[in-house]
Design an enzyme around this catalytic site. Structure first.
Site, mmCIF file in Angstrom:
data_model
loop_
_atom_site.group_PDB
_atom_site.id
_atom_site.type_symbol
_atom_site.label_atom_id
_atom_site.label_comp_id
_atom_site.label_asym_id
_atom_site.label_seq_id
_atom_site.Cartn_x
_atom_site.Cartn_y
_atom_site.Cartn_z
ATOM 1 N N CYS A 217 67.196 -25.034 55.568
ATOM 2 C CA CYS A 217 68.268 -24.768 54.826
ATOM 3 C C CYS A 217 68.823 -23.262 55.034
ATOM 4 C CB CYS A 217 68.191 -25.229 53.428
ATOM 5 S SG CYS A 217 68.069 -26.987 53.163
ATOM 6 N N CYS B 127 72.332 -27.862 54.558
ATOM 7 C CA CYS B 127 71.670 -27.695 52.982
ATOM 8 C C CYS B 127 71.857 -26.244 52.812
ATOM 9 C CB CYS B 127 70.449 -28.338 53.143
ATOM 10 S SG CYS B 127 69.286 -27.951 54.359
#
Ligand code: AVW
Length: 301
Positions: free
Chosen positions: A99, A180
């Site tokens: 992420c 993300c």
């Protein structure tokens, strides 16, 4: 995969003549080129390079990926390859991503490359295995032949089911769906429609982003040093993007003329007036972009 000798025999003198008489030769738009010569060793070689040097922990079968690629493209007319045709190939190369590192862009490809090279935390589509393997290549098959068409392929925009476009559409969708944490989007404030619903970012990636996985969408609108200054966080199509993000429940920030991006441009092609501002600011420890149209930032939760 080799280029037939006859095409080579024709191509080499033509190329030489065109190089010598460049101004007199008709424009050769990229779209008129056929499949990239030596595409198989390039693609398979890049795959081995990726799994051996770039990310040695990955276990992929490069030859199997190539076979799935051929399955999708060959014996099809060059406007008849859908994203679904590539599904087996994508299934052979699943990839997950850490992420906070995703970098999206639109109309800023050159700047994005230098930005990603300098701020090494960023990962772009071209850093994924599929992006790395197919970056800058052209390919298309032929309905009544089992090989690639090395003489000509249609332009990306010529048809929806273009083999190159379909692969990038699926790759972009997967990339966006994986995104993300804090993600970054680089837009070009020197063009009209910096954000366009017709671009890959606006038509595929934006819809693929999941507000439950993405904490913040950090947009950076950057203009050329000498302008024109057409769009910004508060002007033009970028405002439409912010509204879409807001309505879908994303938290976002938007920054005009991010300092790193401006300095990068100064390094690449110093333009005395604007770059002096950058340099002075750095040396003085002042905000180098404190003039009215740079460095602004807004955010929404
Ligand atoms: P654009 P998009 N190899 O600047 O939002 C060769 O409007 O549509 O940006 N040519 C390429 C490649 C490549 N690897 N990538 C793009 N192009 C060309 C994927 C092609 O002609 C990334 F994740 C295309 O129409 C970005 O977030 C143009 O550059 C997003 O989609 C880009 O058009 C950028 O696509």
């Amino acid at each position: 995969m080799t280029v037939p000798k006859t095409s080579l025999a024709f191509a080499i003198p033509t190329l030489t003549i065109c190089l010598v008489l460049l101004p007199l030769c008709p424009g050769q738009p990229r779209a008129q080129l056929g499949t990239t010569p030596n595409i198989k060793p390039i693609v398979v070689g890049r795959c081995y390079s990726y799994i051996s040097l770039i990310n040695p922990r990955l276990r992929y079968d490069c030859e199997a990926i190539w076979r799935q690629f051929e399955e999708a493209v060959l014996r099809q007319s060059s406007c008849n390859v859908t994203v679904e045709d590539y599904h087996h190939m994508f299934n052979a190369m699943p990839q997950s991503w850490p992420c906070d590192r995703f970098l999206f862009w639109s109309k800023t490809r050159t700047l994005m490359h230098s930005y990603a090279a300098v701020v090494r935390d960023f990962w772009t589509l071209e850093d994924t295995l599929v992006g790395y393997m197919f970056n800058d290549l052209i390919w298309c098959g032929q309905e009544d032949d089992s090989g690639f068409d090395f003489s000509s392929c249609p332009e990306w925009s010529a048809c929806r089911n273009h083999p190159v476009y379909s692969l990038w559409r699926q790759a972009s969708q997967n990339f966006a769906e994986m995104a993300c944490g804090n993600i970054t989007v680089l837009l070009n404030g020197s063009t009209v429609n910096a954000f366009s619903r017709k671009s890959m970012f606006g038509s595929v990636e934006l819809d693929g982003l999941n507000p439950e996985r993405v904490d913040y969408v950090n947009i950076k609108v950057v203009t050329n040093l000498e302008g024109p200054h057409l769009e910004s966080c508060s002007q033009g199509s970028v405002v439409d993007l912010l509204q879409i993000l807001q309505s879908r429940g994303f938290r976002w920030t938007c920054t005009d003329n991010d300092q790193t991006l401006m300095i990068l441009q100064c390094i690449q092609g110093p333009k005395p007036s604007s770059c002096r501002t950058c340099g002075n600011g750095l040396l003085d420890g002042k905000d180098p972009l404190s003039n009215e149209d740079s460095g602004g930032s807004v955010e929404a939760e």
